[in-house]
Design a protein around this motif. Structure first.
Motif, PDB file in Angstrom:
ATOM      1  N   ASP A 193      36.374  30.458  34.382  1.00 52.50           N
ATOM      2  CA  ASP A 193      35.089  30.888  35.582  1.00 52.50           C
ATOM      3  C   ASP A 193      36.904  31.072  36.797  1.00 52.50           C
ATOM      4  N   SER A 244      39.184  33.849  36.048  1.00 50.04           N
ATOM      5  CA  SER A 244      37.733  35.250  35.864  1.00 50.04           C
ATOM      6  C   SER A 244      37.445  35.623  37.449  1.00 50.04           C
ATOM      7  N   LYS A 245      37.339  34.746  38.569  1.00 48.77           N
ATOM      8  CA  LYS A 245      36.338  34.779  39.065  1.00 48.77           C
ATOM      9  C   LYS A 245      37.123  34.119  40.473  1.00 48.77           C
ATOM     10  N   VAL A 285      34.836  25.895  30.412  1.00 53.35           N
ATOM     11  CA  VAL A 285      34.296  26.995  30.882  1.00 53.35           C
ATOM     12  C   VAL A 285      34.780  26.975  32.580  1.00 53.35           C
ATOM     13  N   HIS A 297      31.908  40.935  31.898  1.00 58.40           N
ATOM     14  CA  HIS A 297      31.230  40.755  32.499  1.00 58.40           C
ATOM     15  C   HIS A 297      29.997  41.759  32.489  1.00 58.40           C
ATOM     16  N   GLU A 311      28.324  41.519  36.528  1.00 57.69           N
ATOM     17  CA  GLU A 311      29.333  41.892  37.063  1.00 57.69           C
ATOM     18  C   GLU A 311      29.021  44.012  37.793  1.00 57.69           C
TER      19      GLU A 311
END
Length: 328
Positions: A35, A38-39, A31, A198, A201
């Motif tokens: 993240d 993607s972030k 996980v 997402h 978002e």
């Protein structure tokens, strides 16, 4: 990732804990890896001596090469201390330069501060910038007049929401009567078109609870709810804003006016499309009477008050919002 003070016996502390980590918590690492891809992360108070994170960052870099996402970290700049020699200072500075270069390999940009107290001010500015990306569309429509009908109003709400999402804004809606579904559908259409993963978002949904029978209690709950929704909003767009009262008369939507008061008190950017009438028109005149404070509207007063052209109005809102986002 490595424990909680409430559960000290589960903390990851020893070399053996780290060696067993992937076996004990395999999903957590996957996980976190997702993240980090993607972030964008901002690391605060982190030494980067953690072997778990270093392993994950190395895996990402090997797969993505130069296409890794940019992250950020705070680091206190090495300074000359009275009790340290020039040699010790130079060694510390070289060591810090090497650390900065190493972090760049993982896409992590270092933000140097002279004092840790500076971080608070930076975070407050960052918060403003993040909130400027959130646009709340306030409005309700029970009736339509002055060149607006139901079909045109819904098309306007749809296009406004759609274009805001297309331009990188996050649209937030309270599901206002008559326009709420169009706002949501406009955002969802763009989200599906771009296949964003997402949803949260790009779209925030906050339908007001309507199953409270006592009117005073309902208003009290709604007032609290409005403040919760708007506390992270940087830009508020007002459209229409009318309702039918208990006598069947069309009046200004007091909910929109309450949202205006909240937005004004927290210095949000307020964009009232006065030509749609209702609360939006009333808010427009309030702001124009104090145009020095709301100077970002001055150039667009005529369009916002008189235009019924959907594309012109959407484009005007976008221009004001983009300028506000850059300033904030």
């Amino acid at each position: 990732m490595h424990g909680d003070c409430a559960y000290p016996f589960d903390a990851i502390l020893t070399k053996d804990d780290y060696a067993q980590y992937e076996k004990r918590y395999p999903l957590f690492r996957e996980v976190l890896k997702g993240d980090l891809i993607s972030k964008s992360f901002l690391f605060i108070g982190f030494s980067f001596d953690d072997p778990n994170l270093e392993h994950i960052l190395n895996q990402i870099r090997m797969v993505l090469n130069e296409n890794i996402r940019t992250h950020y970290c705070f680091m206190k700049k090495v300074c000359k201390e009275e009790n340290k020699s020039d040699e010790e200072f130079n060694n510390a500075r070289i060591k810090q330069d090497i650390r900065e270069t190493e972090l760049k390999r993982f896409g992590i940009q270092t933000i140097f501060v002279d004092e840790y107290s500076e971080i608070t001010a930076i975070l407050l500015e960052l918060e403003k910038a993040v909130f400027a990306n959130n646009v709340f569309i306030s409005g309700s429509a029970h009736s339509y007049k002055n060149g607006w009908d139901e079909k045109k109003a819904k098309e306007f709400a749809f296009k406004l929401s759609n274009k805001l999402v297309a331009n990188g804004f996050r649209v937030v809606s309270g599901y206002g009567l008559g326009i709420g579904s169009s706002v949501i559908n406009g955002a969802l259409t763009e989200i599906r078109r771009k296949k964003y993963k997402h949803l949260e978002e790009h779209l925030g949904l906050h339908p007001f609870p309507r199953d409270i029978e006592d009117e005073k209690e309902r208003e009290k709950v709604w007032d609290i709810y409005r403040k919760e929704i708007l506390k992270e909003i940087g830009i508020v767009v007002f459209i229409f804003g009318n309702k039918s009262d208990e006598n069947g008369e069309i009046t200004i939507a007091d909910g929109c006016m309450k949202e205006f008061d909240i937005a004004k008190d927290q210095d949000s950017i307020i964009i009232p499309v006065g030509s749609t009438g209702g609360a939006a028109e009333e808010i427009y005149h309030k702001l124009v009477r104090n145009i020095e404070k709301y100077s970002y509207l001055e150039e667009y007063q005529d369009i916002l008050l008189n235009s019924k052209d959907i594309d012109d109005l959407v484009q005007t809102v976008l221009i004001i919002a983009e300028k506000a986002r850059k300033v904030l």
